[in-house]
Scaffold this active site. Structure first.
Site, short mmCIF file in Angstrom:
data_model
loop_
_atom_site.label_atom_id
_atom_site.label_comp_id
_atom_site.label_asym_id
_atom_site.label_seq_id
_atom_site.Cartn_x
_atom_site.Cartn_y
_atom_site.Cartn_z
N HIS A 73 0.83 -1.20 0.00
CA HIS A 73 0.00 0.00 0.00
C HIS A 73 0.86 1.24 0.00
CE1 HIS A 73 0.73 -1.09 4.23
NE2 HIS A 73 0.68 0.20 4.51
N HIS A 96 0.78 5.21 1.02
CA HIS A 96 0.10 6.29 1.72
C HIS A 96 0.23 7.53 0.83
CE1 HIS A 96 0.09 4.41 5.87
NE2 HIS A 96 1.06 3.71 5.30
P1 AMP Z 1 1.43 0.78 7.55
O1 AMP Z 1 1.98 1.11 8.90
O2 AMP Z 1 2.21 1.43 6.43
O3 AMP Z 1 1.24 -0.70 7.35
O4 AMP Z 1 0.02 1.48 7.47
C1 AMP Z 1 -1.20 0.83 7.69
C2 AMP Z 1 -2.26 1.90 7.68
O5 AMP Z 1 -3.52 1.27 7.54
C3 AMP Z 1 -2.32 2.74 8.96
O6 AMP Z 1 -2.13 4.12 8.61
C4 AMP Z 1 -3.74 2.48 9.50
O7 AMP Z 1 -4.33 3.63 10.06
C5 AMP Z 1 -4.46 2.01 8.25
N1 AMP Z 1 -5.61 1.13 8.47
C6 AMP Z 1 -5.65 0.00 9.25
N2 AMP Z 1 -6.87 -0.58 9.17
C7 AMP Z 1 -7.60 0.19 8.31
C8 AMP Z 1 -8.93 0.11 7.81
N3 AMP Z 1 -9.78 -0.86 8.17
N4 AMP Z 1 -9.36 1.07 6.95
C9 AMP Z 1 -8.52 2.07 6.58
N5 AMP Z 1 -7.25 2.19 7.00
C10 AMP Z 1 -6.79 1.27 7.87
#
Ligand code: AMP
Length: 118
Positions: free
Chosen positions: A104, A106
């Site tokens: 993913h 950001h």
């Molecule tokens: P990372 O630390 O790069 O793996 O980022 C994961 C991101 O996913 C974090 O910013 C979380 O806030 C986001 N996240 C986790 N669960 C969900 C969800 N159900 N819907 C939207 N964002 C999410």
């Protein structure tokens, strides 16, 4: 390391968990981050089952790389960020603090962003 389909983004892709969708095509699904770190904070996840950026670039096709990259830019455009600027972050692996083991990006913007780590 194997891809683990129990992660939250795989569940969103399968429709098991809802999301606030921004954009979707054959290569990517984009939705708002549930815990925004900037005024605008979107995620763009790959349709393919890749753990992180390393896995994606090493194992995806050129079509997937092109399609996914264009989807990231498309989302920045939909969010109105291409004029004012934005940051793309791929947390990758342990030291990055990556929490969800599905590729993913950001996309952060909508305001001047802090520069302490970059
Ligand atoms: P990372 O630390 O790069 O793996 O980022 C994961 C991101 O996913 C974090 O910013 C979380 O806030 C986001 N996240 C986790 N669960 C969900 C969800 N159900 N819907 C939207 N964002 C999410």
């Amino acid at each position: 390391m194997e891809y683990n389909a129990d992660n939250v983004f795989a569940k969103i892709l399968r429709g098991e968990i809802p999301c606030k969708k921004i954009y979707e095509d054959d290569y990517a699904l984009s939705f708002y981050d549930i815990n925004p770190k900037a005024k605008v904070h979107a995620l763009v996840i790959s349709k393919g089952m890749y753990r992180d950026y390393n896995d994606f670039v090493n194992h995806s096709t050129d079509d997937e790389i092109a399609g996914y990259s264009r989807a990231v830019l498309k989302v920045a455009d939909i969010l109105g960020l291409t004029g004012t600027g934005y940051r793309i972050v791929f947390n990758t692996g342990k030291d990055s603090g990556q929490e969800v083991p599905h590729l993913h990006a950001h996309i952060l913007g909508g305001e001047p962003l802090p520069v302490d780590h970059l």
